[in-house]
Design an enzyme around this catalytic site. Structure first.
Site, PDB file in Angstrom:
ATOM      1  N   ASP A  53       0.948  -1.148  -0.045  1.00 20.19           N
ATOM      2  CA  ASP A  53       0.045  -0.113  -0.103  1.00 20.19           C
ATOM      3  C   ASP A  53       0.811   0.947   0.181  1.00 20.19           C
ATOM      4  O   ASP A  53       1.890   1.380   0.953  1.00 20.19           O
ATOM      5  CB  ASP A  53      -0.893  -0.150   1.422  1.00 20.19           C
ATOM      6  CG  ASP A  53      -1.664   1.276   1.291  1.00 20.19           C
ATOM      7  OD1 ASP A  53      -2.769   1.593   0.615  1.00 20.19           O
ATOM      8  OD2 ASP A  53      -1.332   2.377   2.066  1.00 20.19           O
ATOM      9  N   TYR A  58       2.541  10.361  -0.356  1.00 24.74           N
ATOM     10  CA  TYR A  58       3.814   9.714   0.372  1.00 24.74           C
ATOM     11  C   TYR A  58       5.284  10.034  -0.228  1.00 24.74           C
ATOM     12  O   TYR A  58       5.457   9.746  -1.305  1.00 24.74           O
ATOM     13  CB  TYR A  58       3.744   8.210   0.682  1.00 24.74           C
ATOM     14  CG  TYR A  58       2.489   7.668   1.200  1.00 24.74           C
ATOM     15  CD1 TYR A  58       1.788   8.584   2.023  1.00 24.74           C
ATOM     16  CD2 TYR A  58       2.168   6.460   1.256  1.00 24.74           C
ATOM     17  CE1 TYR A  58       0.783   8.264   3.075  1.00 24.74           C
ATOM     18  CE2 TYR A  58       1.183   5.711   2.126  1.00 24.74           C
ATOM     19  CZ  TYR A  58       0.399   6.706   2.794  1.00 24.74           C
ATOM     20  OH  TYR A  58      -0.744   6.339   3.541  1.00 24.74           O
ATOM     21  N   TRP A 208      -4.700   0.584   9.619  1.00 23.08           N
ATOM     22  CA  TRP A 208      -3.243   1.147   9.666  1.00 23.08           C
ATOM     23  C   TRP A 208      -2.939   1.851  11.092  1.00 23.08           C
ATOM     24  O   TRP A 208      -3.940   2.010  12.031  1.00 23.08           O
ATOM     25  CB  TRP A 208      -3.347   2.393   8.752  1.00 23.08           C
ATOM     26  CG  TRP A 208      -4.251   3.569   8.716  1.00 23.08           C
ATOM     27  CD1 TRP A 208      -5.456   3.843   8.329  1.00 23.08           C
ATOM     28  CD2 TRP A 208      -3.886   4.881   9.370  1.00 23.08           C
ATOM     29  NE1 TRP A 208      -5.998   5.031   8.492  1.00 23.08           N
ATOM     30  CE2 TRP A 208      -5.052   5.649   9.411  1.00 23.08           C
ATOM     31  CE3 TRP A 208      -3.090   5.336  10.201  1.00 23.08           C
ATOM     32  CZ2 TRP A 208      -5.313   6.816  10.002  1.00 23.08           C
ATOM     33  CZ3 TRP A 208      -3.059   6.399  11.147  1.00 23.08           C
ATOM     34  CH2 TRP A 208      -4.457   7.292  10.785  1.00 23.08           C
ATOM     35  N   ARG A 230       9.902   9.603  15.855  1.00 15.31           N
ATOM     36  CA  ARG A 230       9.126  10.030  15.036  1.00 15.31           C
ATOM     37  C   ARG A 230       7.890  11.160  15.714  1.00 15.31           C
ATOM     38  O   ARG A 230       7.788  12.503  15.098  1.00 15.31           O
ATOM     39  CB  ARG A 230       8.040   9.015  14.574  1.00 15.31           C
ATOM     40  CG  ARG A 230       6.797   9.184  13.969  1.00 15.31           C
ATOM     41  CD  ARG A 230       6.074   8.046  13.334  1.00 15.31           C
ATOM     42  NE  ARG A 230       6.882   7.629  11.914  1.00 15.31           N
ATOM     43  CZ  ARG A 230       6.379   6.501  11.390  1.00 15.31           C
ATOM     44  NH1 ARG A 230       5.008   6.021  11.444  1.00 15.31           N
ATOM     45  NH2 ARG A 230       6.805   6.084  10.333  1.00 15.31           N
ATOM     46  N   GLU A 301      10.626  -8.054  12.538  1.00 14.53           N
ATOM     47  CA  GLU A 301      10.028  -8.277  13.932  1.00 14.53           C
ATOM     48  C   GLU A 301       8.363  -8.106  13.518  1.00 14.53           C
ATOM     49  O   GLU A 301       7.461  -8.756  14.408  1.00 14.53           O
ATOM     50  CB  GLU A 301      10.539  -7.182  14.747  1.00 14.53           C
ATOM     51  CG  GLU A 301       9.641  -7.063  16.090  1.00 14.53           C
ATOM     52  CD  GLU A 301      10.018  -5.758  16.956  1.00 14.53           C
ATOM     53  OE1 GLU A 301       9.333  -5.623  17.820  1.00 14.53           O
ATOM     54  OE2 GLU A 301      11.021  -5.150  16.304  1.00 14.53           O
TER      55      GLU A 301
END
Length: 335
Positions: A53, A58, A208, A230, A301
């Site tokens: 996706d 982006y 999401w 972030r 992970e």
């Protein structure tokens, strides 16, 4: 690999989806370069998963370009989704869900993705300035042309989903098959109305931010995030929306849930990320869980799949349940 059917369609998608928001350079996120992105894509596909996706907004389109380059020679084996709405220029018709913008946005995404078609094309968010009939008729034209195969919406409310499906009927067009929505142990608001609406109207749901932008991994210990993280970058951003987004995530309540996830991970001898992802994947109305790794280590992970014991699931349900709502009262059988 146990693939799942996306809503009321015949499209089979993997239970984990690869989100590409981190591919390329970003002002707010620590993205990954093309080499690392290619390694992530290769490892993800070799593991048997098939849904990738992205969105035209982006990393200013670089994410789509990276995916297009990586899928040369194997495009037909991958389900690719992208989205439109975000600004693609300064002009008044270079954003939104109008026929003018969607037509331009689709052609640009096809070029960047180096493909003739998009498997799932999402409206990235609701456009209050465009009649929904115009949007749905335009999207149906994409379906009829063969440039898009399935339609979806992202971040729509329950009322907006229903209005869109009715509008598709009115114009004799194609309805939505998929929804992308924020969902995790610290963001469960979609349970009240959105998930039931998706079930009734045949939309498969991709969740999401299942790790709560990293909060559920245990990275953040208090409500003040480090500058190189972030959320630290978002809090330091000049954009009020970015600051508000990070502040809403870094609350004492959410950090308490994260502590419980970490405790559960210790009990199961696994990672906090694996626990948080397993909780989302186990919800009966979720078709696929969207992960967004920026390193191959994070991907490995996130691909660790575990089964949560019933007692542990109930414990996390109770701790994270939205106020004044029953813990499990909003779920129906899988769409």
């Amino acid at each position: 690999m146990h693939y799942r059917t996306l809503g009321k369609s015949g499209l089979k998608v993997s239970p984990i989806s690869l989100g590409a928001m981190n591919f390329g350079d970003s002002a707010y996120f620590a993205g990954c370069d093309r080499t690392e992105a290619r390694r992530i894509i290769d490892r993800f596909l070799s593991s048997g998963h098939n849904l990738i996706d992205t969105a035209d907004g982006y990393t200013s389109g670089e994410s789509e370009q990276i995916i297009g380059d990586a899928l040369r020679g194997r495009r037909d084996r991958v389900v690719v989704s992208t989205k439109a709405f975000l600004p693609q220029g300064d002009g008044p018709n270079q954003r939104g869900l109008s026929r003018a913008h969607l037509t331009h946005a689709l052609e640009a995404s096809l070029r960047r993705l180096n493909t003739d078609y998009i498997d799932i094309y999402y409206c990235h968010q609701w456009d209050p300035d465009t009649p929904i009939e115009e949007t749905m008729a335009t999207l149906d034209g994409f379906i009829r042309s063969g440039k898009v195969r399935y339609l979806g919406c992202s971040n729509f409310t329950a009322a907006q989903i229903v209005e869109s499906q009715w509008a598709a009927q009115r114009v004799g067009g194609t309805a939505f098959t998929a929804l992308q929505a924020q969902y995790s142990l610290i963001a469960r608001t979609i349970e009240a109305e959105i998930l039931p609406a998706c079930h009734r109207h045949g939309l498969g749901v991709t969740a999401w931010s299942p790790l709560g932008s990293g909060v559920l991994t245990g990275r953040y210990r208090d409500t003040v995030a480090e500058g190189d993280s972030r959320l630290g970058r978002l809090l330091a951003s000049p954009a009020p929306m970015a600051q508000r987004w990070a502040g809403d995530l870094l609350t004492d309540h959410n950090l308490g849930i994260a502590n419980e996830v970490a405790r559960a991970a210790t009990e199961l001898d696994t990672t906090a990320a694996a626990v948080a992802l397993a909780w989302v994947a186990g919800r009966p109305d979720i078709t696929s869980t969207l992960i967004g790794p920026r390193t191959i280590e994070q991907l490995d992970e996130n691909l660790t799949e575990i089964d949560l014991p019933t007692e542990l699931t109930e414990r996390l349900d109770a701790l994270s349940a939205p106020a004044n709502e029953p813990v499990n009262g909003m779920f129906t059988s899988a769409a």
